[in-house]
Design a protein around this motif. Structure first.
Motif, mmCIF file in Angstrom:
data_model
loop_
_atom_site.group_PDB
_atom_site.id
_atom_site.type_symbol
_atom_site.label_atom_id
_atom_site.label_comp_id
_atom_site.label_asym_id
_atom_site.label_seq_id
_atom_site.Cartn_x
_atom_site.Cartn_y
_atom_site.Cartn_z
ATOM 1 N N GLY A 168 0.599 -1.230 0.026
ATOM 2 C CA GLY A 168 -0.030 0.023 -0.033
ATOM 3 C C GLY A 168 0.809 1.276 0.175
ATOM 4 N N PRO A 169 0.418 2.399 -0.397
ATOM 5 C CA PRO A 169 1.249 3.629 -0.412
ATOM 6 C C PRO A 169 1.435 4.334 0.923
ATOM 7 C CG PRO A 169 -1.180 4.082 -0.850
ATOM 8 C CD PRO A 169 -1.152 2.705 -0.823
ATOM 9 N N ASN A 170 2.122 5.203 0.840
ATOM 10 C CA ASN A 170 2.613 5.937 2.102
ATOM 11 C C ASN A 170 1.281 6.390 2.578
ATOM 12 O OD1 ASN A 170 3.976 7.180 4.289
ATOM 13 N ND2 ASN A 170 4.032 9.123 2.930
ATOM 14 N N GLY A 171 0.908 6.208 3.988
ATOM 15 C CA GLY A 171 -0.021 6.725 4.601
ATOM 16 C C GLY A 171 -1.464 5.847 4.680
ATOM 17 N N ALA A 172 -1.204 4.681 4.035
ATOM 18 C CA ALA A 172 -2.261 3.751 3.982
ATOM 19 C C ALA A 172 -2.633 2.949 5.278
ATOM 20 C CB ALA A 172 -2.182 2.534 2.859
ATOM 21 N N GLY A 173 -1.400 2.894 6.040
ATOM 22 C CA GLY A 173 -1.745 2.335 7.376
ATOM 23 C C GLY A 173 -1.081 0.708 7.502
ATOM 24 N N LYS A 174 0.103 0.600 6.874
ATOM 25 C CA LYS A 174 1.107 -0.449 6.442
ATOM 26 C C LYS A 174 1.861 -0.555 8.136
ATOM 27 C CE LYS A 174 3.557 -0.397 3.140
ATOM 28 N NZ LYS A 174 2.998 1.230 2.686
ATOM 29 N N SER A 175 2.718 0.711 8.304
ATOM 30 C CA SER A 175 3.510 0.844 9.481
ATOM 31 C C SER A 175 2.889 0.742 10.687
ATOM 32 C CB SER A 175 4.485 1.829 9.560
ATOM 33 O OG SER A 175 5.374 1.759 8.549
ATOM 34 N N THR A 176 1.569 1.468 10.865
ATOM 35 C CA THR A 176 0.489 1.314 11.999
ATOM 36 C C THR A 176 -0.017 -0.128 12.302
ATOM 37 O OG1 THR A 176 -0.030 3.795 11.564
ATOM 38 C CG2 THR A 176 -1.612 2.365 13.114
ATOM 39 N N THR A 177 -0.130 -0.856 11.331
ATOM 40 C CA THR A 177 -0.705 -2.275 11.538
ATOM 41 C C THR A 177 0.757 -3.095 11.947
ATOM 42 O OG1 THR A 177 -1.981 -2.213 9.525
ATOM 43 C CG2 THR A 177 -1.355 -4.224 10.398
ATOM 44 N N ILE A 178 1.597 -2.830 11.701
ATOM 45 C CA ILE A 178 2.842 -3.532 11.937
ATOM 46 C C ILE A 178 3.181 -3.140 13.650
ATOM 47 C CG2 ILE A 178 5.597 -4.102 11.943
ATOM 48 C CD1 ILE A 178 4.995 -3.885 8.777
ATOM 49 N N ARG A 179 3.299 -1.868 13.908
ATOM 50 C CA ARG A 179 3.473 -1.406 15.088
ATOM 51 C C ARG A 179 2.467 -2.095 16.187
ATOM 52 N NH1 ARG A 179 4.595 3.931 12.700
ATOM 53 N NH2 ARG A 179 6.829 4.270 12.331
ATOM 54 N N THR A 180 1.130 -2.150 15.671
ATOM 55 C CA THR A 180 0.272 -2.842 16.698
ATOM 56 C C THR A 180 0.432 -4.350 16.771
ATOM 57 O OG1 THR A 180 -1.409 -1.315 15.578
ATOM 58 C CG2 THR A 180 -2.330 -3.147 17.065
ATOM 59 N N ILE A 181 0.946 -5.041 15.692
ATOM 60 C CA ILE A 181 1.183 -6.408 15.902
ATOM 61 C C ILE A 181 2.262 -6.645 16.649
ATOM 62 C CG2 ILE A 181 2.326 -8.093 14.377
ATOM 63 C CD1 ILE A 181 0.807 -7.315 11.996
ATOM 64 N N LEU A 182 3.283 -5.689 16.754
ATOM 65 C CA LEU A 182 4.469 -5.707 17.677
ATOM 66 C C LEU A 182 4.246 -5.375 18.876
ATOM 67 C CD1 LEU A 182 7.047 -4.112 15.142
ATOM 68 C CD2 LEU A 182 7.068 -6.303 16.078
ATOM 69 N N GLY A 183 3.047 -4.783 19.084
ATOM 70 C CA GLY A 183 2.722 -4.371 20.718
ATOM 71 C C GLY A 183 2.864 -3.037 21.033
ATOM 72 N N MET A 184 3.538 -2.365 20.052
ATOM 73 C CA MET A 184 3.900 -0.930 20.349
ATOM 74 C C MET A 184 3.009 0.168 20.421
ATOM 75 S SD MET A 184 7.041 -1.200 17.573
ATOM 76 C CE MET A 184 7.641 0.663 17.760
ATOM 77 N N LEU A 185 1.989 -0.293 19.814
ATOM 78 C CA LEU A 185 0.558 0.505 19.637
ATOM 79 C C LEU A 185 -0.771 -0.440 20.331
ATOM 80 C CD1 LEU A 185 0.563 2.261 16.449
ATOM 81 C CD2 LEU A 185 1.290 3.363 18.522
ATOM 82 N N LYS A 186 -1.731 0.041 20.900
ATOM 83 C CA LYS A 186 -2.956 -0.820 21.527
ATOM 84 C C LYS A 186 -4.038 -0.365 20.595
ATOM 85 C CE LYS A 186 -5.488 -1.611 25.554
ATOM 86 N NZ LYS A 186 -5.812 -1.121 26.964
ATOM 87 N N ALA A 187 -4.487 -1.465 20.138
ATOM 88 C CA ALA A 187 -5.725 -1.493 19.429
ATOM 89 C C ALA A 187 -6.760 -0.620 19.908
ATOM 90 C CB ALA A 187 -6.021 -2.949 18.643
ATOM 91 N N ASP A 188 -7.462 -0.076 19.157
ATOM 92 C CA ASP A 188 -8.822 0.572 19.509
ATOM 93 C C ASP A 188 -10.039 -0.452 19.311
ATOM 94 O OD1 ASP A 188 -7.724 2.868 20.614
ATOM 95 O OD2 ASP A 188 -7.777 3.707 18.609
ATOM 96 N N GLY A 189 -9.969 -1.174 18.538
ATOM 97 C CA GLY A 189 -11.106 -2.337 18.176
ATOM 98 C C GLY A 189 -10.497 -3.562 17.543
ATOM 99 N N GLY A 190 -11.335 -4.389 17.269
ATOM 100 C CA GLY A 190 -10.652 -5.706 16.734
ATOM 101 C C GLY A 190 -9.916 -6.596 17.583
ATOM 102 N N SER A 191 -8.997 -7.288 16.993
ATOM 103 C CA SER A 191 -8.166 -7.955 17.771
ATOM 104 C C SER A 191 -6.779 -8.444 16.995
ATOM 105 C CB SER A 191 -8.480 -9.503 18.142
ATOM 106 O OG SER A 191 -9.089 -10.208 17.073
ATOM 107 N N VAL A 192 -5.671 -8.640 17.738
ATOM 108 C CA VAL A 192 -4.411 -9.097 16.971
ATOM 109 C C VAL A 192 -3.835 -10.083 18.038
ATOM 110 C CG1 VAL A 192 -2.082 -8.409 16.230
ATOM 111 C CG2 VAL A 192 -4.301 -6.877 16.393
ATOM 112 N N THR A 193 -3.554 -11.534 17.432
ATOM 113 C CA THR A 193 -2.822 -12.461 18.070
ATOM 114 C C THR A 193 -1.650 -12.718 17.400
ATOM 115 O OG1 THR A 193 -4.348 -14.231 17.222
ATOM 116 C CG2 THR A 193 -4.988 -13.121 19.325
#
Length: 310
Positions: free
Chosen positions: A39-64
């Motif tokens: 996806g292009p810049n700003g699409a959400g790739k890095s935010t997704t990865i940081r959430t997977i890594l536990g660096m960010l806490k999700a506001d909804g849904g789940s990541v295991t």
């Protein structure tokens, strides 16, 4: 019995104040699978990865990851994964070799003959200080530490940024080795040809939402086949056929043209071409880039210009 996914992201949402970075992200990575995340810049790739890594806490849904919650069980999860970011910053007064050893030690890993082989393969001088390294060499340090780790899950976020083609090829070979060993790999990249070579499954993200996911073979029906043809008859009539796009006559010759054809119309279009007595025909299967750009051309976002650079 089907193996449990290494990574399971389900309807992930993440907000930063009033800004919605992720609205609906669902994807999974299985053992022995390479998932290309594009996806292009700003699409959400890095935010997704940081959430997977536990660096960010999700506001909804789940990541295991490994069946554990990415936020609550981050410490345990990190013992079994390796991560390489797109922008690597290293301790300036350490040498590359010292940094590799420190990164391995911090991850509970050890310097092994495999580490030495990777240092040689990537042509890194480990005696030099990090402050003297180019971006590509800093990237090599992180890749060597990651690739010489014996873990179950590898996350690469723009991993070949700054590398030359030779080192890109070495990285691709290493990913193939990990896959053969049953490891799970999430590969985020803007280099579509790289993802196409390595990815078993492709997930396309736009505006914080996964808009398509599946194997490249499964998704190719959504894009177009590229055709270059020379005939003895006038090709101009083909431009009016249903399913034909981007029709161009070459050098103003009406008997030679290039165009794209929707997959469902390919058979009928080729029948029309054959009736014109073909002297040369080249058919290229749809590429990942064709699929990717088709999505972004169809639904341009004023804040996303279609630039696939991260």
């Amino acid at each position: 019995m089907t193996a449990q996914p290494i990574l399971q992201v389900t309807h992930l949402r993440k907000n930063f104040g009033k800004f919605t970075a992720l609205s609906d992200v669902s994807l999974q990575v299985n053992p022995g699978e390479v998932v290309g995340f594009i996806g292009p810049n700003g699409a959400g790739k890095s935010t997704t990865i940081r959430t997977i890594l536990g660096m960010l806490k999700a506001d909804g849904g789940s990541v295991t990851v490994f069946g554990q919650d990415a936020w609550q069980d981050a410490v345990n999860i990190h013992e079994r994964l390796a991560y390489v970011p797109g922008d690597v910053y290293l301790w300036p007064n350490f040498t590359g070799g010292q940094t590799i050893d420190l990164l391995l030690k911090m991850s509970g890993q050890q310097h092994t003959p495999r580490t030495d082989a990777l240092i040689q393969a990537f042509d890194l001088d480990p005696a030099k200080k990090n402050s003297t390294y180019s971006k590509g060499n800093r990237q090599k340090v992180a890749l060597i530490a990651s690739l010489s780790s014996d873990v179950d899950f590898y996350i690469f976020d723009e991993p070949t940024s700054g590398l030359d083609p030779l080192n890109e090829n070495i990285f691709q070979q290493e990913v193939a080795r990990l896959k053969a060993a049953g490891k799970a790999i999430l590969l985020s990249s803007h280099i579509l040809s790289e993802v196409e070579k390595m990815g078993d499954t492709i997930a396309i993200i736009r505006q914080g939402k996964i808009i398509e996911a599946g194997s490249l073979t499964q998704m190719r029906h959504l894009t177009r086949t590229n055709v270059t043809v020379t005939t003895q008859g006038d090709l101009a009539s083909l431009a009016k056929l249903t399913g034909v796009h981007n029709f161009h006559l070459i050098d103003h010759q009406t008997t030679r043209a290039t165009f794209a054809v929707d997959s469902e119309a390919l058979s009928l279009v080729l029948q029309a071409v054959a009736a014109l007595t073909v002297t040369n025909l080249q058919i290229a299967p749809p590429a990942l880039e064709d699929l990717f750009m088709r999505y972004y051309d169809q639904a341009a976002d004023p804040e996303v210009t279609g630039d696939v650079q991260k």
